[in-house]
Design a protein around this motif. Structure first.
Motif, PDB file in Angstrom:
ATOM      1  N   ALA A 198      12.407   8.618   9.414  1.00 39.74           N
ATOM      2  CA  ALA A 198      12.429   7.570  10.013  1.00 39.74           C
ATOM      3  C   ALA A 198      14.021   7.657  10.368  1.00 39.74           C
ATOM      4  CB  ALA A 198      11.912   6.154   9.457  1.00 39.74           C
ATOM      5  N   VAL A 199      14.855   7.938   8.741  1.00 43.60           N
ATOM      6  CA  VAL A 199      16.027   7.942   8.731  1.00 43.60           C
ATOM      7  C   VAL A 199      16.593   8.973   9.935  1.00 43.60           C
ATOM      8  CG1 VAL A 199      17.805   8.513   7.647  1.00 43.60           C
ATOM      9  CG2 VAL A 199      16.155   6.974   6.832  1.00 43.60           C
ATOM     10  N   ALA A 200      16.583   9.705  10.414  1.00 41.54           N
ATOM     11  CA  ALA A 200      17.075  10.812  11.036  1.00 41.54           C
ATOM     12  C   ALA A 200      16.395  11.022  12.593  1.00 41.54           C
ATOM     13  CB  ALA A 200      16.350  12.439  10.933  1.00 41.54           C
ATOM     14  N   ARG A 201      15.893   9.658  12.724  1.00 39.84           N
ATOM     15  CA  ARG A 201      15.861   9.639  14.391  1.00 39.84           C
ATOM     16  C   ARG A 201      16.359   7.987  13.851  1.00 39.84           C
ATOM     17  NH1 ARG A 201       9.442  10.616  15.398  1.00 39.84           N
ATOM     18  NH2 ARG A 201       9.366  13.362  14.660  1.00 39.84           N
ATOM     19  N   GLY A 202      16.964   7.328  13.265  1.00 42.89           N
ATOM     20  CA  GLY A 202      17.947   6.448  13.589  1.00 42.89           C
ATOM     21  C   GLY A 202      17.327   5.367  14.045  1.00 42.89           C
ATOM     22  N   CYS A 203      15.479   4.889  12.873  1.00 41.92           N
ATOM     23  CA  CYS A 203      14.690   4.182  12.463  1.00 41.92           C
ATOM     24  C   CYS A 203      15.274   2.946  11.320  1.00 41.92           C
ATOM     25  CB  CYS A 203      13.723   4.216  12.500  1.00 41.92           C
ATOM     26  SG  CYS A 203      12.506   5.327  13.689  1.00 41.92           S
ATOM     27  N   GLY A 204      14.895   1.613  12.136  1.00 40.16           N
ATOM     28  CA  GLY A 204      15.441   0.586  11.780  1.00 40.16           C
ATOM     29  C   GLY A 204      15.055   0.344  10.756  1.00 40.16           C
ATOM     30  N   ARG A 205      13.617   0.631   9.710  1.00 36.36           N
ATOM     31  CA  ARG A 205      12.199   0.017   9.272  1.00 36.36           C
ATOM     32  C   ARG A 205      11.842   1.070   9.729  1.00 36.36           C
ATOM     33  NH1 ARG A 205      10.661  -4.888  12.785  1.00 36.36           N
ATOM     34  NH2 ARG A 205      13.218  -6.255  11.716  1.00 36.36           N
ATOM     35  N   LEU A 206      10.708   0.987   8.661  1.00 40.02           N
ATOM     36  CA  LEU A 206       9.144   1.650   7.943  1.00 40.02           C
ATOM     37  C   LEU A 206       8.482   0.556   7.807  1.00 40.02           C
ATOM     38  CD1 LEU A 206       7.841   4.586   7.267  1.00 40.02           C
ATOM     39  CD2 LEU A 206       8.738   4.607   5.357  1.00 40.02           C
ATOM     40  N   GLU A 207       7.334   0.443   8.193  1.00 38.72           N
ATOM     41  CA  GLU A 207       6.405  -0.635   7.653  1.00 38.72           C
ATOM     42  C   GLU A 207       5.267   0.065   7.911  1.00 38.72           C
ATOM     43  OE1 GLU A 207       8.261  -4.880   9.507  1.00 38.72           O
ATOM     44  OE2 GLU A 207       7.637  -3.161  10.713  1.00 38.72           O
ATOM     45  N   TRP A 208       4.262  -0.778   6.899  1.00 39.22           N
ATOM     46  CA  TRP A 208       2.797  -0.788   6.425  1.00 39.22           C
ATOM     47  C   TRP A 208       2.467  -2.024   6.507  1.00 39.22           C
ATOM     48  CZ3 TRP A 208       6.909   1.580   4.260  1.00 39.22           C
ATOM     49  CH2 TRP A 208       6.918   0.898   2.575  1.00 39.22           C
ATOM     50  N   ALA A 209       0.571  -1.363   6.214  1.00 40.87           N
ATOM     51  CA  ALA A 209       0.276  -3.072   5.489  1.00 40.87           C
ATOM     52  C   ALA A 209      -0.664  -2.170   4.582  1.00 40.87           C
ATOM     53  CB  ALA A 209      -1.028  -3.068   7.066  1.00 40.87           C
ATOM     54  N   VAL A 210      -1.448  -2.547   3.618  1.00 35.52           N
ATOM     55  CA  VAL A 210      -2.030  -2.645   2.515  1.00 35.52           C
ATOM     56  C   VAL A 210      -2.731  -3.576   2.454  1.00 35.52           C
ATOM     57  CG1 VAL A 210      -1.526  -1.854   0.077  1.00 35.52           C
ATOM     58  CG2 VAL A 210       0.170  -1.564   1.632  1.00 35.52           C
ATOM     59  N   LEU A 211      -3.795  -2.978   1.766  1.00 38.42           N
ATOM     60  CA  LEU A 211      -5.046  -4.326   1.424  1.00 38.42           C
ATOM     61  C   LEU A 211      -4.968  -4.989   0.753  1.00 38.42           C
ATOM     62  CD1 LEU A 211      -8.128  -1.236   2.527  1.00 38.42           C
ATOM     63  CD2 LEU A 211      -7.814  -3.774   3.115  1.00 38.42           C
ATOM     64  N   ASP A 212      -5.114  -6.230   0.557  1.00 39.52           N
ATOM     65  CA  ASP A 212      -4.189  -6.913  -0.190  1.00 39.52           C
ATOM     66  C   ASP A 212      -5.321  -6.648  -1.569  1.00 39.52           C
ATOM     67  OD1 ASP A 212      -6.714  -8.275   0.096  1.00 39.52           O
ATOM     68  OD2 ASP A 212      -6.418 -10.239   0.017  1.00 39.52           O
ATOM     69  N   TRP A 213      -6.270  -6.619  -1.895  1.00 38.09           N
ATOM     70  CA  TRP A 213      -7.391  -5.424  -3.188  1.00 38.09           C
ATOM     71  C   TRP A 213      -6.953  -4.320  -3.635  1.00 38.09           C
ATOM     72  CZ3 TRP A 213      -9.861  -1.294  -2.929  1.00 38.09           C
ATOM     73  CH2 TRP A 213      -9.852  -0.674  -2.523  1.00 38.09           C
ATOM     74  N   ASN A 214      -5.929  -4.232  -2.856  1.00 36.85           N
ATOM     75  CA  ASN A 214      -5.260  -2.401  -3.532  1.00 36.85           C
ATOM     76  C   ASN A 214      -4.025  -2.396  -4.139  1.00 36.85           C
ATOM     77  OD1 ASN A 214      -4.859   0.011  -3.747  1.00 36.85           O
ATOM     78  ND2 ASN A 214      -5.260   0.905  -1.947  1.00 36.85           N
ATOM     79  N   ALA A 215      -4.649  -3.058  -5.316  1.00 41.93           N
ATOM     80  CA  ALA A 215      -3.012  -2.778  -6.752  1.00 41.93           C
ATOM     81  C   ALA A 215      -2.541  -1.612  -6.827  1.00 41.93           C
ATOM     82  CB  ALA A 215      -4.110  -3.468  -8.396  1.00 41.93           C
ATOM     83  N   PRO A 216      -3.554  -0.938  -7.209  1.00 42.45           N
ATOM     84  CA  PRO A 216      -2.617   0.455  -7.567  1.00 42.45           C
ATOM     85  C   PRO A 216      -1.813   1.479  -5.915  1.00 42.45           C
ATOM     86  CG  PRO A 216      -4.646   0.945  -7.893  1.00 42.45           C
ATOM     87  CD  PRO A 216      -4.388  -0.102  -7.051  1.00 42.45           C
ATOM     88  N   ALA A 217      -2.009   0.151  -4.646  1.00 39.06           N
ATOM     89  CA  ALA A 217      -0.957   1.160  -3.729  1.00 39.06           C
ATOM     90  C   ALA A 217       0.330   0.071  -3.483  1.00 39.06           C
ATOM     91  CB  ALA A 217      -2.118   0.917  -2.743  1.00 39.06           C
ATOM     92  N   ILE A 218      -0.015  -0.515  -4.157  1.00 36.64           N
ATOM     93  CA  ILE A 218       0.601  -1.905  -3.797  1.00 36.64           C
ATOM     94  C   ILE A 218       2.458  -1.667  -5.426  1.00 36.64           C
ATOM     95  CG2 ILE A 218       1.256  -4.569  -4.149  1.00 36.64           C
ATOM     96  CD1 ILE A 218      -1.404  -5.094  -3.335  1.00 36.64           C
ATOM     97  N   ALA A 219       1.447  -1.397  -6.108  1.00 36.07           N
ATOM     98  CA  ALA A 219       2.428  -1.405  -7.387  1.00 36.07           C
ATOM     99  C   ALA A 219       3.366   0.188  -6.938  1.00 36.07           C
ATOM    100  CB  ALA A 219       1.827  -0.821  -8.365  1.00 36.07           C
ATOM    101  N   PHE A 220       2.561   0.940  -6.359  1.00 41.45           N
ATOM    102  CA  PHE A 220       3.269   2.655  -5.943  1.00 41.45           C
ATOM    103  C   PHE A 220       4.097   1.865  -4.641  1.00 41.45           C
ATOM    104  CE2 PHE A 220       3.042   5.525  -2.832  1.00 41.45           C
ATOM    105  CZ  PHE A 220       3.797   6.882  -3.354  1.00 41.45           C
ATOM    106  N   TYR A 221       3.961   1.594  -4.107  1.00 37.38           N
ATOM    107  CA  TYR A 221       5.353   0.891  -2.931  1.00 37.38           C
ATOM    108  C   TYR A 221       5.788   0.286  -3.467  1.00 37.38           C
ATOM    109  CZ  TYR A 221       2.085   2.876   0.375  1.00 37.38           C
ATOM    110  OH  TYR A 221       1.233   3.710   1.216  1.00 37.38           O
ATOM    111  N   ARG A 222       5.513  -0.754  -4.691  1.00 35.69           N
ATOM    112  CA  ARG A 222       6.740  -0.986  -5.018  1.00 35.69           C
ATOM    113  C   ARG A 222       7.705  -0.875  -5.544  1.00 35.69           C
ATOM    114  NH1 ARG A 222       3.394  -6.946  -6.294  1.00 35.69           N
ATOM    115  NH2 ARG A 222       3.870  -7.255  -4.483  1.00 35.69           N
ATOM    116  N   ARG A 223       7.382   0.179  -6.501  1.00 34.29           N
ATOM    117  CA  ARG A 223       8.260   0.953  -7.507  1.00 34.29           C
ATOM    118  C   ARG A 223       9.765   1.910  -6.624  1.00 34.29           C
ATOM    119  NH1 ARG A 223       3.443   3.798  -9.286  1.00 34.29           N
ATOM    120  NH2 ARG A 223       3.441   5.169  -8.555  1.00 34.29           N
ATOM    121  N   PHE A 224       9.195   2.155  -4.838  1.00 37.00           N
ATOM    122  CA  PHE A 224      10.855   2.629  -3.943  1.00 37.00           C
ATOM    123  C   PHE A 224      10.843   1.633  -3.537  1.00 37.00           C
ATOM    124  CE2 PHE A 224       6.714   5.522  -4.736  1.00 37.00           C
ATOM    125  CZ  PHE A 224       7.041   6.150  -5.620  1.00 37.00           C
ATOM    126  N   GLY A 225      10.872  -0.013  -3.609  1.00 37.35           N
ATOM    127  CA  GLY A 225      12.335  -1.021  -2.941  1.00 37.35           C
ATOM    128  C   GLY A 225      10.845  -1.825  -2.154  1.00 37.35           C
TER     129      GLY A 225
END
Length: 164
Positions: free
Chosen positions: A110-137
């Motif tokens: 994303a940075v190399a291509r000049g992108c302004g954002r990186l986005e995704w969706a997470v299932l609301d019940w997937n607490a481990p994934a939500i916690a994982f992503y939050r660790r990176f801001g």
């Protein structure tokens, strides 16, 4: 324990990617929704007009995980973005930094291509994934709700388009 390598997907990886997609769907209890075939996946990733890209994490000859993404565009930024469709690490490989390595590789693209954002969706019940992503801001966008039109509803709406 061998070192894990991250590399872009190649056409010969399609069966592996499809197996990882099915493993992800099984984890998310959505296996019944997977209709992807190797041919369709090959066309989407490596056809004349590819619609997505993927990177794979390898532990020797074993696929440990993958990330599949595609470009989006922000009208507010007037810049491209990347939408991370899927990031999955097989359960037996979790806790080794593979998910972070895959996410970091997509961020690098994303940075190399000049992108302004990186986005995704997470299932609301997937607490481990939500916690994982939050660790990176990562921040959940509480004011936004994902909507989807698919199947017959998509075809019905498309049929209402004005003729060209």
């Amino acid at each position: 324990m061998t070192a894990v390598s991250i590399r872009p997907a190649r056409p010969q990886d399609v069966p592996t990617i499809l197996a990882l997609i099915r493993a992800l769907a099984e984890y998310e209890k959505l296996l019944h929704e997977v209709t992807a075939t190797e041919a369709a996946l090959h066309a989407g990733l490596f056809g004349p007009r590819p619609h997505a890209e993927a990177v794979l994490a390898w532990d020797g000859d074993e696929a440990a995980g993958f990330a599949l993404y595609f470009h989006s565009f922000s009208t507010f930024l007037a810049r491209p973005g990347i939408y991370l469709e899927d990031l999955f690490v097989r359960p037996e490989y979790r806790g080794r930094g593979i998910g972070k390595a895959l996410l970091a590789e997509v961020a690098r693209v994303a940075v190399a291509r000049g992108c302004g954002r990186l986005e995704w969706a997470v299932l609301d019940w997937n607490a481990p994934a939500i916690a994982f992503y939050r660790r990176f801001g990562a921040q959940a966008l509480a004011d936004w709700t994902v909507h989807r039109i698919s199947g017959p509803a998509l075809h019905t709406l498309a049929a209402q388009a004005r003729p060209r």
